[in-house]
Design a protein around this motif. Structure first.
Motif, PDB file in Angstrom:
ATOM      1  N   ASP A   1      56.739  70.974  23.161  1.00 50.17           N
ATOM      2  CA  ASP A   1      55.313  71.250  23.387  1.00 50.17           C
ATOM      3  C   ASP A   1      55.017  72.738  23.233  1.00 50.17           C
TER       4      ASP A   1
ATOM      5  N   MET B   1      54.905  73.571  19.590  1.00 48.42           N
ATOM      6  CA  MET B   1      53.653  73.135  18.962  1.00 48.42           C
ATOM      7  C   MET B   1      52.533  74.118  19.276  1.00 48.42           C
ATOM      8  N   ASP B   2      52.484  74.579  20.524  1.00 51.00           N
ATOM      9  CA  ASP B   2      51.469  75.576  20.892  1.00 51.00           C
ATOM     10  C   ASP B   2      51.651  76.867  20.096  1.00 51.00           C
TER      11      ASP B   2
ATOM     12  N   TRP C   1      52.967  77.094  17.113  1.00 52.34           N
ATOM     13  CA  TRP C   1      52.558  76.806  15.741  1.00 52.34           C
ATOM     14  C   TRP C   1      51.035  76.807  15.620  1.00 52.34           C
ATOM     15  N   LEU C   2      50.349  76.176  16.574  1.00 52.51           N
ATOM     16  CA  LEU C   2      48.883  76.147  16.535  1.00 52.51           C
ATOM     17  C   LEU C   2      48.301  77.556  16.528  1.00 52.51           C
TER      18      LEU C   2
ATOM     19  N   GLU D   1      46.139  65.695  14.983  1.00 55.06           N
ATOM     20  CA  GLU D   1      47.534  65.448  15.379  1.00 55.06           C
ATOM     21  C   GLU D   1      47.536  64.615  16.644  1.00 55.06           C
TER      22      GLU D   1
ATOM     23  N   LEU E   1      50.568  62.696  19.368  1.00 55.03           N
ATOM     24  CA  LEU E   1      51.979  62.553  19.723  1.00 55.03           C
ATOM     25  C   LEU E   1      52.132  61.326  20.598  1.00 55.03           C
TER      26      LEU E   1
ATOM     27  N   ASN F   1      55.249  61.855  16.089  1.00 57.26           N
ATOM     28  CA  ASN F   1      54.133  62.769  15.879  1.00 57.26           C
ATOM     29  C   ASN F   1      53.385  62.284  14.643  1.00 57.26           C
TER      30      ASN F   1
ATOM     31  N   VAL G   1      50.398  63.227  12.068  1.00 56.44           N
ATOM     32  CA  VAL G   1      49.603  64.374  11.627  1.00 56.44           C
ATOM     33  C   VAL G   1      48.766  63.954  10.425  1.00 56.44           C
TER      34      VAL G   1
ATOM     35  N   THR H   1      55.192  77.225   9.593  1.00 57.58           N
ATOM     36  CA  THR H   1      55.627  75.835   9.718  1.00 57.58           C
ATOM     37  C   THR H   1      57.134  75.740   9.530  1.00 57.58           C
TER      38      THR H   1
ATOM     39  N   ILE I   1      58.906  77.055  12.745  1.00 60.44           N
ATOM     40  CA  ILE I   1      58.813  76.124  13.877  1.00 60.44           C
ATOM     41  C   ILE I   1      59.651  74.881  13.620  1.00 60.44           C
TER      42      ILE I   1
ATOM     43  N   MET J   1      62.563  73.485  15.976  1.00 61.26           N
ATOM     44  CA  MET J   1      62.475  72.134  16.522  1.00 61.26           C
ATOM     45  C   MET J   1      63.738  71.326  16.228  1.00 61.26           C
TER      46      MET J   1
END
Length: 98
Positions: free
Chosen positions: A18, A21-22, A24-25, A37, A39, A51, A53, A70, A73, A77
């Motif tokens: 999580d 993802m934050d 990346w956003l 998106e 999840l 996920n 998207v 991207t 991240i 991940m």
């Protein structure tokens, strides 16, 4: 035509995913091509996630994947997953709303 990418993975580190993802956003604000998106977490196997998207097209999805943010991240991940994530690329051929 709408395009969906499903990313299926196993992890016991949901909170860290999580956080990624934050990150990346924030890092892709104004340049990402994803439009939506979601999840999902498996009720029967809580370490299994999907996920979903949404992108305007396959080409826009590939442009999003090519962003350095991207790529960074995604690599982070992979280190949090148990095994390799599975990617499924879907052209939407039927879309019904009730």
């Amino acid at each position: 035509m709408t395009f969906l990418q499903l990313i299926e993975y196993e992890t016991t580190q949901k909170a860290r995913v999580d956080d990624l993802m934050d990150e990346w956003l924030k890092a892709t604000e104004g340049k990402r091509t994803a439009t939506h998106e979601m999840l999902g977490q498996d009720r029967d196997k809580p370490s299994h996630f999907v996920n979903i998207v949404e992108f305007p097209s396959y080409e826009r999805a590939m442009a999003n994947s090519a962003l350095p943010e991207t790529q960074h991240i995604a690599e982070e991940m992979r280190g949090l997953c148990d095994g390799e994530p599975r990617f499924v690329n879907l052209d939407i051929v039927r879309d019904e709303k009730w």
